[in-house]
Design a protein around this motif. Structure first.
Motif, short mmCIF file in Angstrom:
data_model
loop_
_atom_site.label_atom_id
_atom_site.label_comp_id
_atom_site.label_asym_id
_atom_site.label_seq_id
_atom_site.Cartn_x
_atom_site.Cartn_y
_atom_site.Cartn_z
N LEU A 35 12.25 -17.95 8.94
CA LEU A 35 13.11 -16.97 9.03
C LEU A 35 13.26 -16.29 7.40
O LEU A 35 13.18 -17.34 6.58
N PRO A 36 13.50 -15.13 7.46
CA PRO A 36 13.43 -14.55 5.99
C PRO A 36 14.34 -14.96 5.13
O PRO A 36 15.47 -15.66 5.38
N SER A 37 13.72 -15.12 3.73
CA SER A 37 14.84 -15.72 2.67
C SER A 37 15.82 -14.38 2.47
O SER A 37 15.47 -13.30 2.23
N THR A 41 8.93 -20.51 13.88
CA THR A 41 9.69 -19.08 13.64
C THR A 41 10.96 -19.52 12.96
O THR A 41 11.23 -18.89 11.86
N LEU A 42 11.57 -20.40 13.51
CA LEU A 42 12.79 -20.92 12.53
C LEU A 42 12.46 -21.09 11.19
O LEU A 42 13.22 -20.84 10.27
N SER A 43 11.55 -21.89 10.97
CA SER A 43 11.13 -22.32 9.56
C SER A 43 11.05 -21.23 8.78
O SER A 43 10.94 -21.13 7.41
N ILE A 51 8.91 -21.94 18.28
CA ILE A 51 10.25 -21.74 18.12
C ILE A 51 10.42 -22.32 16.64
O ILE A 51 11.03 -21.70 15.79
N GLU A 52 10.02 -23.63 16.67
CA GLU A 52 10.47 -24.31 15.42
C GLU A 52 9.80 -23.76 14.15
O GLU A 52 10.22 -23.38 13.08
N GLN A 98 21.96 -18.77 1.47
CA GLN A 98 21.32 -18.61 2.46
C GLN A 98 21.98 -19.13 3.62
O GLN A 98 21.76 -18.72 4.84
N GLN A 100 14.65 -21.95 23.51
CA GLN A 100 13.39 -21.64 24.46
C GLN A 100 13.91 -20.98 25.84
O GLN A 100 13.56 -20.14 26.09
N LYS A 128 4.71 -17.73 25.26
CA LYS A 128 4.87 -17.82 23.83
C LYS A 128 5.96 -18.82 23.34
O LYS A 128 5.74 -19.20 22.20
N TRP A 129 7.04 -18.88 23.97
CA TRP A 129 8.11 -19.46 23.53
C TRP A 129 7.98 -21.10 23.94
O TRP A 129 8.85 -21.46 24.51
N ASN A 130 6.89 -21.63 23.41
CA ASN A 130 6.92 -23.12 23.43
C ASN A 130 7.71 -23.56 22.01
O ASN A 130 8.14 -22.77 21.19
N GLU A 131 7.80 -25.00 22.24
CA GLU A 131 8.63 -25.63 21.17
C GLU A 131 8.30 -25.21 19.77
O GLU A 131 8.98 -24.99 18.88
#
Lengths: 182, 431
Positions: B18-20, B14-16, B11-12, A18, A165, B5-8
């Motif tokens: 992210l699809p496997s 969404t990053l966490s 974003i964090e 991954q 951002q 929508k894009w506050n920190e």
């Protein structure tokens, strides 16, 4: 060799794959590179000094393999596209319309956008984002893998989020303008 | 979706999430592929060793040394000379540093091409060498002309046959990516002010940044070892054609003597040329700019990449290489155009023994032809017979190194070096 491979595969394979996939953003390349990582690791296992944990060592090898590949691609790209590429590079990357991997395509728009915009971060920022968020590694582990201080990891992580951002907002504004024109 | 929508935190999150992504290779398929590739690597290495046992038996022991000689002012005489032992220690320390260094092979050679300036002065390159795209273009045109004008003396059938039959052999031990560059000042009577040499040491598994850091420290011409104050060396992430050197607060570069300042400039010039780096950015604790000796505050130093060829230089039984620009050798044709690769190598081969430097082409070798194909060049030579003596092998090593280094500024991907007498072929990936 087989037993060592089995052990490493069970313990780390999914995470390593991954990590490579999100680094190079291509399944076939990631499959190729993960093989290379195993070859290097299995061949140099005897020389592993244990200064870092086995896990961070594996990630470190994967990082080098992935970055090597990325840099080779950059050099090839540069040769083909000439010096002009240097100046338009960031723009080029943002506008990159290469197809999203199927796993990402199945996600919500927000996920797709974050995936796309992640590419606009610097190489260092991407590394930190991948290790800290996608791989859920600690600051200490990330610092170990990247050979940085923990302070540098924190700073780079902060800058990465700020960069994301900013660029996500820019993308958003562009989309809104396009929408308004319709 | 609103801009807010894009506050920190989002974003964090969404990053966490992210699809496997899972590897589609099964465990067994993967292991088989690894075994197959391992086998190929082993076979390649074995073939390489077999070839080398004929041609380069001593190469593995750091025999392949290519050295660039610099004219360095009087700092040489000011206790700034660094011993080979120190330099080697430095390399060894790096080699044993951490597993983090593992498996990263980065070419010393950038594929940067044609970034020459019109002038090829010695000693002031770092202050007077902007990039020159026009010249680069000119150089590419020359390469094309060279390509078109090349004539293979061998018959067409023989030529293609030998290429197909003879699988190119990777000369891993000669590939510059496995060497660390160290510029070491030594004395040379022909240069009253002294010279400095570049001494690559065989080293595996390190990054270009680490190679540069170690090289700079090993090459440090300053009395107070100012290069030890470098806290970070980073390359331009995408193009790798500029390097950023960050110094710690208590550096003393503002107090450099004029000779140290000039020497450091020359070392930057020669060292970074090899890496294809055309700009050095300087900072202190992350703040751009540094007081650089008499030059005052500077944020960056340009590096002139223009050089055409390397020559052999012998000192105390050791053979080194010196760049054409350092010794003032001709780098342009009579018409003013930069020499092509062919012209450069021919000039290197024809160098008479009337200088303190000589041709890097051994006496028993005759370069008979060149073959160009897009970004590929083949240098074809003949020998009087198999080279078996150690001295001959050392000369061949110098010859190979000179061809590789000389190829760096040209827009080439692959250099093939073929001994037409024996059929021996070596190939170097210049990327």
């Amino acid at each position: 060799m087989r037993s060592e491979f089995d052990r490493l595969y069970t313990a780390y394979h999914h995470q390593l794959f991954q990590y490579l996939f999100y680094m190079v953003r291509n399944r076939e390349v990631a499959e190729d590179l993960v093989q290379e990582v195993y070859i290097k690791v299995l061949h140099s296992f005897e020389t592993f000094e244990g200064k870092s944990s086995e896990k961070t060592w594996l990630y470190s090898v994967a990082k080098h393999v992935g970055i090597d590949w990325i840099r080779k691609q950059s050099r090839k790209k540069r040769k083909w596209e000439g010096k002009e590429y240097e100046w338009s590079e960031r723009e080029f990357e943002i506008k990159d319309q290469s197809p999203l991997p199927e796993e990402v395509l199945l996600q919500k728009d927000e996920v797709q956008q974050v995936y796309r915009v992640l590419k606009t971060c610097t190489e260092d920022q991407q590394q930190v984002v991948l290790l800290r968020y996608v791989q859920s590694l600690s600051i200490s582990e990330t610092a170990d893998i990247l050979g940085w201080t923990e302070s540098k990891v924190k700073t780079t992580q902060h800058r990465a989020i700020k960069t994301l951002q900013k660029n996500l907002e820019e993308v958003e504004e562009t989309l809104e303008v396009k929408e308004a024109k319709k | 979706m609103s801009k807010n929508k894009w506050n920190e935190k989002d974003i964090e999150k969404t990053l966490s999430n992210l699809p496997s992504v899972k590897d589609k290779q099964s465990k067994d398929e993967l292991f088989q592929a690894i075994e197959k590739r391992s086998e190929e690597v082993s076979l390649s290495r074995a073939a390489n060793k077999r070839k080398k046992s004929w041609l380069f038996p001593a190469l593995g022991s750091v025999a392949a040394i290519f050295i660039i000689l610099l004219v360095i002012p009087s700092f040489i005489n000011n206790n700034s000379q660094m011993s080979m032992d120190e330099a080697n220690d430095s390399a060894e320390n790096m080699e044993s540093s951490s597993a983090d260094n593992a498996e990263n092979k980065v070419s010393l050679y950038s594929d940067d091409s044609g970034n020459e300036t019109q002038e090829s002065s010695i000693g002031t390159e770092s202050q007077s060498s902007p990039r020159n795209d026009e010249n680069a273009s000119s150089n590419n045109n020359e390469a094309t002309q060279e390509n078109n004008s090349s004539v293979d003396v061998r018959s067409e059938s023989n030529s293609s046959e030998s290429i197909q039959e003879e699988e190119p052999v990777q000369i891993e031990d000669l590939t510059p990516s496995e060497f660390i560059a160290q510029i070491i000042p030594v004395e040379e009577s022909d240069f009253p002010d002294g010279i400095a040499v570049l001494h690559p040491t065989e080293i595996d598994h390190t990054s270009t940044e680490e190679l540069l850091a170690t090289s700079l420290k090993a090459s440090d011409p300053t009395i107070r070892s100012e290069m030890e104050n470098i806290t970070e060396v980073s390359l331009d992430e995408q193009l790798q054609d500029s390097v950023h050197l960050n110094f710690q607060e208590d550096h003393n570069l503002e107090s450099l003597t004029s000779s140290e300042h000039q020497g450091l400039g020359l070392i930057f010039q020669e060292l970074f040329t090899i890496y294809g780096i055309d700009e050095v950015e300087l900072s202190v604790e992350g703040e751009p700019g540094i007081m650089f000796g008499q030059q005052g505050e500077v944020e960056s130093l340009p590096i002139d990449l223009f050089n055409r060829g390397y020559y052999s230089y012998e000192k105390d039984g050791e053979v080194y290489l010196v760049s054409a620009r350092i010794v003032g050798e001709q780098m342009r044709s009579d018409s003013g155009n930069a020499l092509t690769y062919r012209e450069t190598v021919e000039r290197m081969a024809a160098m008479p023994d009337e200088h303190f430097y000589t041709s890097p082409v051994p006496d028993f070798v005759e370069v008979v032809n060149f073959r160009f194909d897009d970004k590929f060049v083949e240098v074809i030579y003949e020998t009087e017979g198999p080279e078996t003596e150690e001295s001959q092998l050392d000369e061949m090593s110098t010859f190979y190194d000179s061809l590789i280094l000389t190829a760096e500024p040209f827009s080439l991907d692959t250099l093939q070096i073929t001994n037409e007498t024996t059929g021996e072929t070596k190939e170097v990936d210049l990327n």
